[in-house]
Design a protein around this motif. Structure first.
Motif, mmCIF file in Angstrom:
data_model
loop_
_atom_site.group_PDB
_atom_site.id
_atom_site.type_symbol
_atom_site.label_atom_id
_atom_site.label_comp_id
_atom_site.label_asym_id
_atom_site.label_seq_id
_atom_site.Cartn_x
_atom_site.Cartn_y
_atom_site.Cartn_z
ATOM 1 N N PRO A 18 -16.308 -2.076 -8.018
ATOM 2 C CA PRO A 18 -16.721 -3.334 -7.385
ATOM 3 C C PRO A 18 -15.559 -4.300 -7.167
ATOM 4 O O PRO A 18 -14.592 -4.310 -7.935
ATOM 5 N N ASP A 24 -22.364 -3.226 -7.219
ATOM 6 C CA ASP A 24 -21.807 -2.392 -6.161
ATOM 7 C C ASP A 24 -21.145 -1.111 -6.674
ATOM 8 O O ASP A 24 -20.610 -0.340 -5.873
ATOM 9 N N GLY A 92 -12.153 -2.590 -6.140
ATOM 10 C CA GLY A 92 -12.170 -2.016 -4.808
ATOM 11 C C GLY A 92 -11.694 -0.573 -4.766
ATOM 12 O O GLY A 92 -11.746 0.158 -5.758
ATOM 13 N N THR A 93 -11.228 -0.165 -3.598
ATOM 14 C CA THR A 93 -10.816 1.214 -3.359
ATOM 15 C C THR A 93 -9.355 1.402 -3.732
ATOM 16 O O THR A 93 -8.492 0.673 -3.220
ATOM 17 N N GLY A 119 -16.729 3.395 -1.953
ATOM 18 C CA GLY A 119 -17.485 2.212 -2.367
ATOM 19 C C GLY A 119 -16.873 0.964 -1.769
ATOM 20 O O GLY A 119 -16.410 0.970 -0.627
ATOM 21 N N ALA A 120 -16.803 -0.098 -2.545
ATOM 22 C CA ALA A 120 -16.363 -1.396 -2.042
ATOM 23 C C ALA A 120 -14.903 -1.390 -1.604
ATOM 24 O O ALA A 120 -14.044 -0.766 -2.220
ATOM 25 N N CYS A 121 -14.636 -2.106 -0.499
ATOM 26 C CA CYS A 121 -13.278 -2.348 -0.007
ATOM 27 C C CYS A 121 -13.301 -3.699 0.675
ATOM 28 O O CYS A 121 -14.037 -3.902 1.651
ATOM 29 N N ALA A 122 -12.520 -4.644 0.167
ATOM 30 C CA ALA A 122 -12.566 -6.014 0.682
ATOM 31 C C ALA A 122 -12.227 -6.076 2.166
ATOM 32 O O ALA A 122 -12.838 -6.853 2.919
ATOM 33 N N ALA A 125 -15.233 -4.837 4.135
ATOM 34 C CA ALA A 125 -16.344 -5.779 3.957
ATOM 35 C C ALA A 125 -16.143 -7.016 4.835
ATOM 36 O O ALA A 125 -17.073 -7.493 5.491
ATOM 37 N N THR A 197 -18.428 -10.976 -2.407
ATOM 38 C CA THR A 197 -19.441 -10.455 -3.344
ATOM 39 C C THR A 197 -19.521 -11.246 -4.645
ATOM 40 O O THR A 197 -20.312 -10.911 -5.518
#
Length: 285
Positions: A18, A24, A92-93, A119-122, A125, A197
């Motif tokens: 996350p 997330d 993040g990633t 998954g999450a990547c700023a 996003a 997030t």
């Protein structure tokens, strides 16, 4: 891989974590982290807190920018012996403005499997909510810390027609946006996403000039972690600038000063004098 499936021996799993909201972390990511033999983390203290929250108890190995080149050989040997490893970053990633490239490259060079657990990547996003073209984009990460170098890099990107994505920190965000206004113009489309997030998440999509004014209006607007999404230059402007660069090169080669060459090239080509002057200064360095 199903959520309940076990990880495979000798595999490196690159796991996204996350960027703020702990919800997330995907069920698959949790299952992988619970199943590997050890987890490679950028900061073991930060990652330790995340893993504790989810009740995951695995050995943590520090892999960061200062040691990843040296530790890669040992980690590859562990994979060769049949162990399974996961790679995570603080948020993040992994590898996206974070360490991990050297390890993944070493694993690939050893012809061992590397598996993405997305998954999450700023960056992605922010792009998804920016309201700017997302079919073609360029990720630039962090621009140089000093204004002069930052403006120089922005000048190099001025004619880029693809959407640009940048990261920036709280103590440089105001100056960075000011430099975007100075180099790319106050009317350049710009979206800002802050604290994605997280509790105080904010996003704004307008122009560079408007974003600069918004940051100046409240000190709280400059707090947190930022993603900037910049609209690309119009294709016609790209062609105009290219012609301006061509003329500029001829004039500079003829011995004109940067200022005189930029002014004359702008008059001939229709390109912005500011852009051409930045290129002329760069050419003279």
């Amino acid at each position: 891989m199903s959520i309940a499936a076990k990880v495979a021996p000798g595999h490196l799993y690159v796991v996204a974590t996350p960027i703020g909201n702990l919800g997330d972390l995907s069920p698959r990511a949790q299952a992988v982290l619970e199943s590997v033999d050890a987890i490679c983390a950028e900061d073991t203290r930060t990652s330790g807190q995340l893993l504790t929250h989810f009740g995951i108890r695995k050995p943590l190995l520090a892999v960061h920018e200062h040691n990843e080149t040296d530790i890669c050989t040992r980690l590859v040997e562990r994979l060769r012996s049949g162990e399974t490893l996961a790679l995570i970053s603080d948020a993040g990633t992994p590898l996206i403005s974070d360490p991990g490239f050297a390890l993944v490259r070493a694993v690939r060079a050893a012809e061992l499997p590397a598996v993405a657990v997305p998954g999450a990547c700023a960056a992605i996003a922010a792009l998804s909510i920016a309201g700017l073209p997302s079919d073609r984009f360029v990720f630039e990460g962090f621009l140089p810390a000093k204004s002069g170098a930052r403006r120089e890099r922005l000048g190099q990107l001025a004619s880029e027609t693809r959407t640009l994505i940048l990261y920036e920190s709280s103590h440089r965000i105001t100056d960075c946006v000011a430099d975007i206004v100075a180099v790319l113009g106050a009317d350049r489309p710009l979206a800002l996403a802050r604290e994605l997030t997280k509790l105080y998440e904010q996003s704004r999509s307008s122009t560079a000039g408007d974003i600069a004014a918004w940051l100046a209006s409240d000190a709280n607007h400059s707090r947190g972690e930022f993603v900037l999404v910049i609209g690309g230059a119009p294709a016609q402007a790209d062609a105009t600038l290219q012609e301006g660069q061509r003329v500029l090169g001829i004039l500079l080669g003829g011995g004109l000063s940067a200022s005189s060459a930029a002014k004359l090239a702008a008059e001939i080509s229709g390109a912005r004098k500011k852009d051409l002057y930045a290129l002329a200064v760069q050419a003279g360095d």
